[in-house]
Design a protein around this motif. Structure first.
Motif, short mmCIF file in Angstrom:
data_model
loop_
_atom_site.label_atom_id
_atom_site.label_comp_id
_atom_site.label_asym_id
_atom_site.label_seq_id
_atom_site.Cartn_x
_atom_site.Cartn_y
_atom_site.Cartn_z
N GLU A 200 0.81 -1.21 0.00
CA GLU A 200 0.00 0.00 0.00
C GLU A 200 0.85 1.27 0.00
OE1 GLU A 200 -2.90 0.35 -0.68
OE2 GLU A 200 -4.20 -1.22 0.10
N GLY A 201 2.12 1.17 -0.37
CA GLY A 201 2.95 2.36 -0.46
C GLY A 201 3.47 2.81 0.89
N ALA A 202 3.67 4.12 1.01
CA ALA A 202 4.30 4.67 2.21
C ALA A 202 3.56 5.91 2.68
CB ALA A 202 5.76 5.02 1.90
N PHE A 203 3.83 6.28 3.93
CA PHE A 203 3.29 7.51 4.50
C PHE A 203 4.46 8.42 4.84
CE2 PHE A 203 -0.18 4.58 4.98
CZ PHE A 203 -1.29 5.37 4.72
N VAL A 204 4.39 9.65 4.31
CA VAL A 204 5.46 10.63 4.51
C VAL A 204 4.91 11.77 5.35
CG1 VAL A 204 7.22 12.02 3.38
CG2 VAL A 204 6.31 10.01 2.21
N VAL A 205 5.69 12.20 6.34
CA VAL A 205 5.28 13.28 7.22
C VAL A 205 6.06 14.54 6.86
CG1 VAL A 205 5.05 14.02 9.63
CG2 VAL A 205 4.83 11.59 9.04
N ASP A 206 5.34 15.65 6.64
CA ASP A 206 6.04 16.89 6.28
C ASP A 206 6.44 17.67 7.52
OD1 ASP A 206 3.80 18.27 7.18
OD2 ASP A 206 3.20 19.02 5.22
N SER A 207 7.06 18.83 7.32
CA SER A 207 7.60 19.61 8.43
C SER A 207 6.51 20.13 9.36
CB SER A 207 8.43 20.78 7.91
OG SER A 207 7.61 21.66 7.14
N GLY A 208 5.27 20.17 8.90
CA GLY A 208 4.17 20.62 9.74
C GLY A 208 3.42 19.49 10.41
N GLY A 209 3.90 18.25 10.26
CA GLY A 209 3.22 17.10 10.85
C GLY A 209 2.13 16.52 9.98
N GLY A 210 1.95 17.06 8.77
CA GLY A 210 0.95 16.52 7.86
C GLY A 210 1.35 15.15 7.33
N ILE A 211 0.38 14.26 7.21
CA ILE A 211 0.64 12.88 6.76
C ILE A 211 0.14 12.72 5.33
CG2 ILE A 211 0.21 10.44 7.20
CD1 ILE A 211 -0.28 11.17 10.13
N PHE A 212 1.04 12.28 4.43
CA PHE A 212 0.74 12.11 3.02
C PHE A 212 0.95 10.65 2.63
CE2 PHE A 212 1.49 16.52 3.64
CZ PHE A 212 0.79 17.22 2.66
N HIS A 213 0.05 10.14 1.80
CA HIS A 213 0.12 8.75 1.34
C HIS A 213 0.75 8.73 -0.05
CE1 HIS A 213 -2.11 4.67 0.64
NE2 HIS A 213 -0.82 4.53 0.85
N LEU A 214 1.91 8.07 -0.15
CA LEU A 214 2.71 8.10 -1.37
C LEU A 214 2.85 6.71 -1.98
CD1 LEU A 214 4.62 9.77 -3.26
CD2 LEU A 214 6.48 9.18 -1.68
N LYS A 215 2.61 6.63 -3.30
CA LYS A 215 2.81 5.39 -4.04
C LYS A 215 3.66 5.67 -5.28
CE LYS A 215 -1.40 2.95 -2.58
NZ LYS A 215 -2.60 2.20 -3.04
N PHE A 216 4.33 4.61 -5.77
CA PHE A 216 5.24 4.75 -6.90
C PHE A 216 5.13 3.51 -7.78
CE2 PHE A 216 9.80 4.17 -8.37
CZ PHE A 216 9.75 5.19 -9.33
N ASP A 217 4.98 3.71 -9.11
CA ASP A 217 4.84 2.57 -10.01
C ASP A 217 6.09 2.31 -10.85
OD1 ASP A 217 4.88 4.56 -11.90
OD2 ASP A 217 2.82 4.27 -12.59
N GLY A 218 7.17 2.98 -10.52
CA GLY A 218 8.41 2.82 -11.28
C GLY A 218 8.73 4.03 -12.13
N ARG A 219 7.70 4.80 -12.49
CA ARG A 219 7.91 6.02 -13.29
C ARG A 219 7.15 7.21 -12.71
NH1 ARG A 219 6.51 4.32 -19.35
NH2 ARG A 219 4.75 3.41 -18.23
N ASN A 220 5.95 6.94 -12.22
CA ASN A 220 5.08 8.03 -11.75
C ASN A 220 4.77 7.88 -10.26
OD1 ASN A 220 4.71 9.19 -14.44
ND2 ASN A 220 3.50 7.34 -14.84
N PHE A 221 4.49 9.02 -9.66
CA PHE A 221 4.15 9.05 -8.25
C PHE A 221 2.66 9.40 -8.08
CE2 PHE A 221 8.64 10.06 -8.53
CZ PHE A 221 9.18 9.21 -7.58
N THR A 222 2.03 8.75 -7.12
CA THR A 222 0.66 9.07 -6.74
C THR A 222 0.67 9.51 -5.29
OG1 THR A 222 -0.18 7.37 -8.25
CG2 THR A 222 -1.70 8.20 -6.56
N LEU A 223 0.08 10.66 -5.02
CA LEU A 223 0.14 11.22 -3.67
C LEU A 223 -1.25 11.65 -3.23
CD1 LEU A 223 2.24 12.03 -1.44
CD2 LEU A 223 2.06 14.35 -2.36
#
Length: 405
Positions: A200-223
């Motif tokens: 199910e991809g990864a979760f990235v936390v930004d400098s403000g504590g916001g949580i983003f769901h990130l996926k990658f298919d080898g060429r493109n990113f889905t956020l």
């Protein structure tokens, strides 16, 4: 020469301070009393099982209502032991629909366990994305590593060339910026094992504590911006389960919650939970959800309905282990232990004991008298060394004296 001799003896004494306590612990085992609290939907109450290893005794009870047999303890947990109870015809009749269709139990059950060590560990700050084999559904790793980077954005590193892939890095950072991501990235969480059914991809936390769901298919990113923001996130445990009810468990110093598949935040009870010392267990059954925390200090169990509304809870202090290891304090002045901090192991001197001073003085006097009578030497400096290092210094000094003879 005396300084060199003392240096050699000190090194040997410190080596002894690591190994001698280990051998003493083997001679003085801990009698661990294991308490387990379980909720029973059959009696709608909490049960306790206690294992006393020293006595070889197992006891079971409904808390506050008296003892029960082990068979009753098992029968009162039908969704845990359904594979045993259904073939024997002992599945409770109040849940007959599940006895007639046991697949409903499996489809509506899930367990998530978390040890405190997973909240304390540090990872090398390079992360991976998984790819799925479209034909066979097998998971493998993309040949890229992700680095969180700085205010200029994250970096995609080509693992084959050991170089930053500028095109992928630019695409990633554009995708993040368009979603409102605040650089620099603080944390990256995923479940980087190929031993699972899907990713199910990864979760990235930004400098403000916001949580983003990130996926990658080898060429493109889905956020996807989850809309969830938490300060001081300790861990995000990604749970890829066929039920697909929630993506992950979010842990902060004072809060627990789930990220649902609709990206709604589901708060969980956290009374009695210490991320640094408590084991966490979230158990989902067809009729309820139970979250429990166990540590040497307490056992806390919370029962919720299917919508995560708290119904009832139980908090109790576990049985304390018994041991005679406290006797070490009368003999050992300190102990040297190997501990992990960040990415490295190092030795730490711990468990200083003032109670050992009497034994240290007696050993120093014995060492002094021995050398005075048998070797005709006044070893005041070495005797002082024994006072400081106690039994470790005594053994080191005696071996040094024997070598000199």
């Amino acid at each position: 020469m005396k300084i060199l001799n003392l240096l050699i003896m000190t090194i040997f004494a410190l080596i002894l301070s690591y190994f001698l306590p280990i051998f003493i612990n083997l001679l003085l085992p801990v009698n661990q009393i294991i308490d387990r609290v379980r909720y029973s939907p059959v009696v709608d109450d909490f049960m306790l099982s206690t294992i006393d290893k020293a006595k070889g005794a197992n006891t079971f009870e409904i808390i506050g209502k008296g003892s029960i047999s082990e068979d009753e303890f098992v029968q009162n947990q039908p969704f845990t032991y359904h594979s045993i109870l259904i073939p024997k015809g002992q599945f409770p009749k109040i849940f007959k629909e599940y006895e007639n269709n046991a697949s409903l139990i499996l489809k509506n059950s899930q367990i998530l366990n978390l040890r405190p060590s997973l909240n304390l560990g540090r990872d090398i700050p390079l992360y991976v994305f998984l790819k799925s084999d479209e034909k066979y559904g097998r998971l493998s790793y993309f040949p890229f590593l992700i680095r969180l980077g700085d205010n200029n954005g994250m970096q995609m590193i080509d693992a084959d060339k050991n170089l930053v892939d500028q095109n992928l890095s630019t695409n990633l950072n554009k995708t993040l910026a368009l979603a409102g991501f605040k650089f620099p990235a603080k944390q990256f969480f995923s479940n980087p094992t190929t031993l699972k059914a899907f990713d199910e991809g990864a979760f990235v936390v930004d400098s403000g504590g916001g949580i983003f769901h990130l996926k990658f298919d080898g060429r493109n990113f889905t956020l996807k911006n989850t809309g969830i923001a938490k300060n001081d996130i300790i861990n995000i445990i990604v749970s890829e389960h066929d039920r697909r009810e929630f993506y992950a468990l979010v842990i902060t110093p004072n809060e627990l919650g789930l990220i649902g598949y609709d990206y709604k935040y589901i708060p969980l009870p956290n009374d009695g939970y210490d991320p640094t010392s408590s084991n966490l267990n979230l158990k989902i059954t067809p009729i309820n959800k139970i979250i429990s925390f166990s540590s040497p200090q307490n056992i806390s169990t919370h029962v919720m309905d299917l919508n995560y509304t708290l119904l009832k809870q139980n908090v109790r202090k576990p049985g304390e282990p018994t041991s005679k290891r406290y006797l070490k304090g009368y003999v050992l002045p300190f102990e040297t232990q190997l501990v992990q901090e960040d990415y490295f192991y190092k030795f730490k001197v711990e468990n200083f004991s003032a109670k050992s001073l009497f034994v240290s003085i007696v050993l120093a006097l014995a060492f002094f008298v021995y050398n005075l009578i048998f070797l005709r030497k006044k070893v005041l400096l070495y005797s002082a060394f024994v006072v400081v290092f106690g039994i470790y210094g005594f053994i080191a000094a005696m071996m040094y004296t024997a070598r000199k003879e």
